[in-house]
Design a protein around this motif. Structure first.
Motif, PDB file in Angstrom:
ATOM      1  N   SER A  76       4.107   4.181  13.800  1.00 31.60           N
ATOM      2  CA  SER A  76       5.279   4.943  13.337  1.00 31.60           C
ATOM      3  C   SER A  76       4.970   5.695  12.048  1.00 31.60           C
ATOM      4  CB  SER A  76       6.451   3.985  13.121  1.00 31.60           C
ATOM      5  OG  SER A  76       6.764   3.290  14.300  1.00 31.60           O
ATOM      6  N   PHE A  77       4.217   5.056  11.158  1.00 34.85           N
ATOM      7  CA  PHE A  77       3.844   5.709   9.908  1.00 34.85           C
ATOM      8  C   PHE A  77       2.966   6.931  10.173  1.00 34.85           C
ATOM      9  CE2 PHE A  77       0.557   5.954   6.539  1.00 34.85           C
ATOM     10  CZ  PHE A  77       1.362   6.365   5.490  1.00 34.85           C
ATOM     11  N   SER A  78       2.015   6.817  11.088  1.00 35.45           N
ATOM     12  CA  SER A  78       1.151   7.951  11.418  1.00 35.45           C
ATOM     13  C   SER A  78       1.955   9.097  12.010  1.00 35.45           C
ATOM     14  CB  SER A  78       0.052   7.508  12.391  1.00 35.45           C
ATOM     15  OG  SER A  78      -0.706   6.447  11.860  1.00 35.45           O
ATOM     16  N   THR A  79       2.852   8.768  12.930  1.00 33.90           N
ATOM     17  CA  THR A  79       3.690   9.810  13.527  1.00 33.90           C
ATOM     18  C   THR A  79       4.570  10.476  12.483  1.00 33.90           C
ATOM     19  OG1 THR A  79       3.723   8.521  15.580  1.00 33.90           O
ATOM     20  CG2 THR A  79       5.366  10.264  15.346  1.00 33.90           C
ATOM     21  N   LEU A  80       5.096   9.694  11.559  1.00 27.87           N
ATOM     22  CA  LEU A  80       5.957  10.249  10.507  1.00 27.87           C
ATOM     23  C   LEU A  80       5.180  11.197   9.597  1.00 27.87           C
ATOM     24  CD1 LEU A  80       8.866  10.015   9.424  1.00 27.87           C
ATOM     25  CD2 LEU A  80       8.067   8.212   7.916  1.00 27.87           C
ATOM     26  N   LEU A  81       3.961  10.818   9.229  1.00 29.07           N
ATOM     27  CA  LEU A  81       3.156  11.697   8.376  1.00 29.07           C
ATOM     28  C   LEU A  81       2.748  12.969   9.110  1.00 29.07           C
ATOM     29  CD1 LEU A  81       0.764   9.349   6.369  1.00 29.07           C
ATOM     30  CD2 LEU A  81       2.836  10.489   5.600  1.00 29.07           C
ATOM     31  N   ILE A  82       2.434  12.853  10.386  1.00 20.91           N
ATOM     32  CA  ILE A  82       2.062  14.041  11.155  1.00 20.91           C
ATOM     33  C   ILE A  82       3.243  14.998  11.256  1.00 20.91           C
ATOM     34  CG2 ILE A  82       1.397  14.826  13.456  1.00 20.91           C
ATOM     35  CD1 ILE A  82      -0.234  12.238  13.716  1.00 20.91           C
ATOM     36  N   GLN A  83       4.433  14.476  11.532  1.00 21.65           N
ATOM     37  CA  GLN A  83       5.614  15.336  11.614  1.00 21.65           C
ATOM     38  C   GLN A  83       5.951  15.958  10.262  1.00 21.65           C
ATOM     39  OE1 GLN A  83       8.676  12.896  13.265  1.00 21.65           O
ATOM     40  NE2 GLN A  83       7.842  12.940  15.348  1.00 21.65           N
ATOM     41  N   SER A  84       5.800  15.186   9.180  1.00 24.07           N
ATOM     42  CA  SER A  84       6.072  15.737   7.849  1.00 24.07           C
ATOM     43  C   SER A  84       5.088  16.840   7.500  1.00 24.07           C
ATOM     44  CB  SER A  84       5.990  14.614   6.808  1.00 24.07           C
ATOM     45  OG  SER A  84       6.952  13.619   7.071  1.00 24.07           O
ATOM     46  N   ASP A  85       3.825  16.648   7.914  1.00 25.27           N
ATOM     47  CA  ASP A  85       2.817  17.673   7.639  1.00 25.27           C
ATOM     48  C   ASP A  85       3.097  18.942   8.432  1.00 25.27           C
ATOM     49  OD1 ASP A  85       0.580  18.849   6.622  1.00 25.27           O
ATOM     50  OD2 ASP A  85      -0.824  17.858   7.983  1.00 25.27           O
ATOM     51  N   LYS A  86       3.527  18.789   9.688  1.00 27.06           N
ATOM     52  CA  LYS A  86       3.802  19.970  10.499  1.00 27.06           C
ATOM     53  C   LYS A  86       5.057  20.699  10.046  1.00 27.06           C
ATOM     54  CE  LYS A  86       1.486  18.436  14.728  1.00 27.06           C
ATOM     55  NZ  LYS A  86       1.657  18.092  16.179  1.00 27.06           N
ATOM     56  N   ARG A 127       8.640   7.257   0.313  1.00 25.18           N
ATOM     57  CA  ARG A 127       9.657   6.438  -0.339  1.00 25.18           C
ATOM     58  C   ARG A 127      10.612   5.830   0.697  1.00 25.18           C
ATOM     59  NH1 ARG A 127      11.172   9.882  -3.520  1.00 25.18           N
ATOM     60  NH2 ARG A 127      10.142   9.177  -5.435  1.00 25.18           N
ATOM     61  N   VAL A 128      11.049   6.625   1.630  1.00 28.63           N
ATOM     62  CA  VAL A 128      11.983   6.125   2.645  1.00 28.63           C
ATOM     63  C   VAL A 128      11.302   5.098   3.539  1.00 28.63           C
ATOM     64  CG1 VAL A 128      13.380   6.785   4.637  1.00 28.63           C
ATOM     65  CG2 VAL A 128      13.363   8.227   2.593  1.00 28.63           C
ATOM     66  N   TYR A 129      10.082   5.397   3.963  1.00 23.62           N
ATOM     67  CA  TYR A 129       9.411   4.476   4.874  1.00 23.62           C
ATOM     68  C   TYR A 129       9.012   3.187   4.161  1.00 23.62           C
ATOM     69  CZ  TYR A 129       6.727   3.098   8.955  1.00 23.62           C
ATOM     70  OH  TYR A 129       6.271   2.440  10.063  1.00 23.62           O
ATOM     71  N   SER A 149       0.833  -1.213   0.000  1.00 27.35           N
ATOM     72  CA  SER A 149       0.000   0.000   0.000  1.00 27.35           C
ATOM     73  C   SER A 149       0.864   1.257   0.000  1.00 27.35           C
ATOM     74  CB  SER A 149      -0.928  -0.004   1.215  1.00 27.35           C
ATOM     75  OG  SER A 149      -0.183   0.101   2.413  1.00 27.35           O
ATOM     76  N   LEU A 150       2.012   1.210   0.662  1.00 25.92           N
ATOM     77  CA  LEU A 150       2.905   2.372   0.637  1.00 25.92           C
ATOM     78  C   LEU A 150       3.450   2.635  -0.761  1.00 25.92           C
ATOM     79  CD1 LEU A 150       4.966   1.978   3.938  1.00 25.92           C
ATOM     80  CD2 LEU A 150       3.171   3.618   3.445  1.00 25.92           C
ATOM     81  N   ASP A 151       3.772   1.569  -1.499  1.00 25.64           N
ATOM     82  CA  ASP A 151       4.246   1.754  -2.871  1.00 25.64           C
ATOM     83  C   ASP A 151       3.165   2.392  -3.741  1.00 25.64           C
ATOM     84  OD1 ASP A 151       6.669   0.630  -2.191  1.00 25.64           O
ATOM     85  OD2 ASP A 151       6.044  -1.402  -2.718  1.00 25.64           O
ATOM     86  N   LEU A 152       1.934   1.904  -3.624  1.00 22.60           N
ATOM     87  CA  LEU A 152       0.829   2.499  -4.393  1.00 22.60           C
ATOM     88  C   LEU A 152       0.571   3.938  -3.961  1.00 22.60           C
ATOM     89  CD1 LEU A 152      -1.717  -0.468  -4.513  1.00 22.60           C
ATOM     90  CD2 LEU A 152      -0.264   0.359  -6.358  1.00 22.60           C
ATOM     91  N   MET A 153       0.679   4.194  -2.668  1.00 21.15           N
ATOM     92  CA  MET A 153       0.472   5.551  -2.172  1.00 21.15           C
ATOM     93  C   MET A 153       1.548   6.499  -2.688  1.00 21.15           C
ATOM     94  SD  MET A 153      -0.227   6.529   1.811  1.00 21.15           S
ATOM     95  CE  MET A 153      -1.100   4.966   1.980  1.00 21.15           C
ATOM     96  N   LEU A 154       2.782   6.013  -2.777  1.00 19.92           N
ATOM     97  CA  LEU A 154       3.868   6.826  -3.308  1.00 19.92           C
ATOM     98  C   LEU A 154       3.621   7.170  -4.773  1.00 19.92           C
ATOM     99  CD1 LEU A 154       6.694   8.070  -3.121  1.00 19.92           C
ATOM    100  CD2 LEU A 154       7.638   5.811  -3.603  1.00 19.92           C
ATOM    101  N   VAL A 155       3.141   6.201  -5.551  1.00 18.55           N
ATOM    102  CA  VAL A 155       2.820   6.464  -6.961  1.00 18.55           C
ATOM    103  C   VAL A 155       1.714   7.501  -7.076  1.00 18.55           C
ATOM    104  CG1 VAL A 155       1.925   5.414  -9.067  1.00 18.55           C
ATOM    105  CG2 VAL A 155       3.597   4.187  -7.691  1.00 18.55           C
ATOM    106  N   CYS A 156       0.690   7.401  -6.218  1.00 18.65           N
ATOM    107  CA  CYS A 156      -0.423   8.348  -6.265  1.00 18.65           C
ATOM    108  C   CYS A 156       0.031   9.757  -5.888  1.00 18.65           C
ATOM    109  CB  CYS A 156      -1.547   7.889  -5.343  1.00 18.65           C
ATOM    110  SG  CYS A 156      -2.369   6.364  -5.833  1.00 18.65           S
ATOM    111  N   VAL A 157       0.867   9.854  -4.849  1.00 19.83           N
ATOM    112  CA  VAL A 157       1.335  11.174  -4.415  1.00 19.83           C
ATOM    113  C   VAL A 157       2.236  11.807  -5.469  1.00 19.83           C
ATOM    114  CG1 VAL A 157       2.771  12.348  -2.697  1.00 19.83           C
ATOM    115  CG2 VAL A 157       1.068  10.686  -1.964  1.00 19.83           C
TER     116      VAL A 157
END
Length: 314
Positions: A234-244, A254-256, A167-175
């Motif tokens: 960890s993924f949720s925390t990473l996205l929240i920090q990236s958004d902030k 890509r890294v995650y 799902s992360l690979d597909l999400m990366l393609v979509c983003v």
């Protein structure tokens, strides 16, 4: 020549008419089949929803009857129990009360079944053994639902962890294609309904929460609390920090995703390395005594044949 030309034109016209009629017939058959499948899907969805509503009403009436009889179904650790049931896939508000009712029912029902079988079968048993077996069955009935919930939650976590890197690979393609976070979650959730349904359900719930007006941080934290998976947290925390912080979501994904694939590979290697150790136990327990017997049996027979006559004075 004129007749041949007219015959050729007639053949060409007839061939075109037949081809067009066949194409129209196939199109009509395909459309009819699609309508039939759509109608059947709607019928199954309606029947499933009606059946689910009927079952929910039945369980609700059952809990009301039990509580009206004076038995409280409210657990002292309600929030913890609720989180465990959600992690196991039981999202209904009645799930904690039903879980408590099942535990109480098994606590009483299993010893009662034992006593009934003993009296109906006419078997004589001492009071101590009856008490011991009854207590054992009562303890089993009290803790068996907890074991079932824990096992189911572990299976769900394993399925989510195994399907999350895809799902992360597909999400990366979509983003990287220009979609936002909400649109990427929605697209990936719809694409993974058949391959990884639990991951698709998780992403769909996040999308619905975002559309309902929840903030991105709140929706991501709710996703982590529902699944109770370390990687998702960890993924949720990473996205929240990236958004902030305003960093690139694509680079973060890509890294995650690379880290998740590496962790999945390491888990597979760990299971592969554990396999020889696990196989050594049945090999030693089953094959080693047989090998010792096969190797030592001729020597034992020879010793018996030669030593027994000498010891008996023959």
């Amino acid at each position: 020549m004129r007749l041949a030309l007219l015959a050729l034109i007639f053949i060409i016209v007839m061939a075109m008419v037949m081809l067009m009629s066949n194409a129209l017939a196939r199109r009509a058959a395909t459309r009819a089949r699609l309508n039939e499948v759509r109608g059947e899907r709607l019928r199954l969805t309606d029947s499933a929803s009606l059946r689910g509503d009927t079952m929910a009403k039945g369980w609700h009436k059952l809990t009301e009857i039990i509580e009206k009889s004076g038995i409280s179904l409210v657990d002292t650790q309600g929030e913890t129990l609720r989180a465990r049931l959600i992690a196991a896939g039981y999202n209904s508000p009645l799930a904690p009360k039903l879980f408590t009712a099942i535990r109480l029912g098994m606590l009483v029902l299993l010893p009662a079944i034992l006593v009934g079988l003993i009296f109906l079968g006419g078997t004589e048993i001492s009071p101590f053994k009856l008490y011991l077996f009854g207590v054992g069955l009562a303890v089993f009935g009290l803790y068996a639902p907890n074991l079932f919930i824990s096992a189911k939650a572990d299976r769900r976590r394993e399925a989510i962890v195994n399907g999350f890197p895809d799902s992360l690979d597909l999400m990366l393609v979509c983003v990287e294609a220009g979609l936002g976070m909400e649109a990427a979650f929605d697209r990936v959730g719809r694409e993974m309904q058949h391959s990884h349904p639990l991951v698709a359900q998780m992403l769909s719930i996040v999308t619905l929460e975002l559309r309902a007006g929840s903030s991105r941080e709140e929706a991501l934290r709710n996703m982590a609390s529902r699944t109770q998976v370390t990687e998702i947290r960890s993924f949720s925390t990473l996205l929240i920090q990236s958004d902030k912080l305003g960093s690139s979501i694509g680079e973060t994904l890509r890294v995650y995703a690379s880290e998740m694939r590496e962790k999945r590979r390491m888990r597979a290697e760990e299971k592969a390395h554990r396999l020889p150790v696990l196989l050594s136990v049945p090999l030693v327990a089953c094959m080693l005594p047989v090998m010792i017997g096969v190797l030592m049996l001729p020597a034992i027979i020879r010793v018996i044949r030669e030593m027994l006559p000498a010891m008996s004075g023959g």
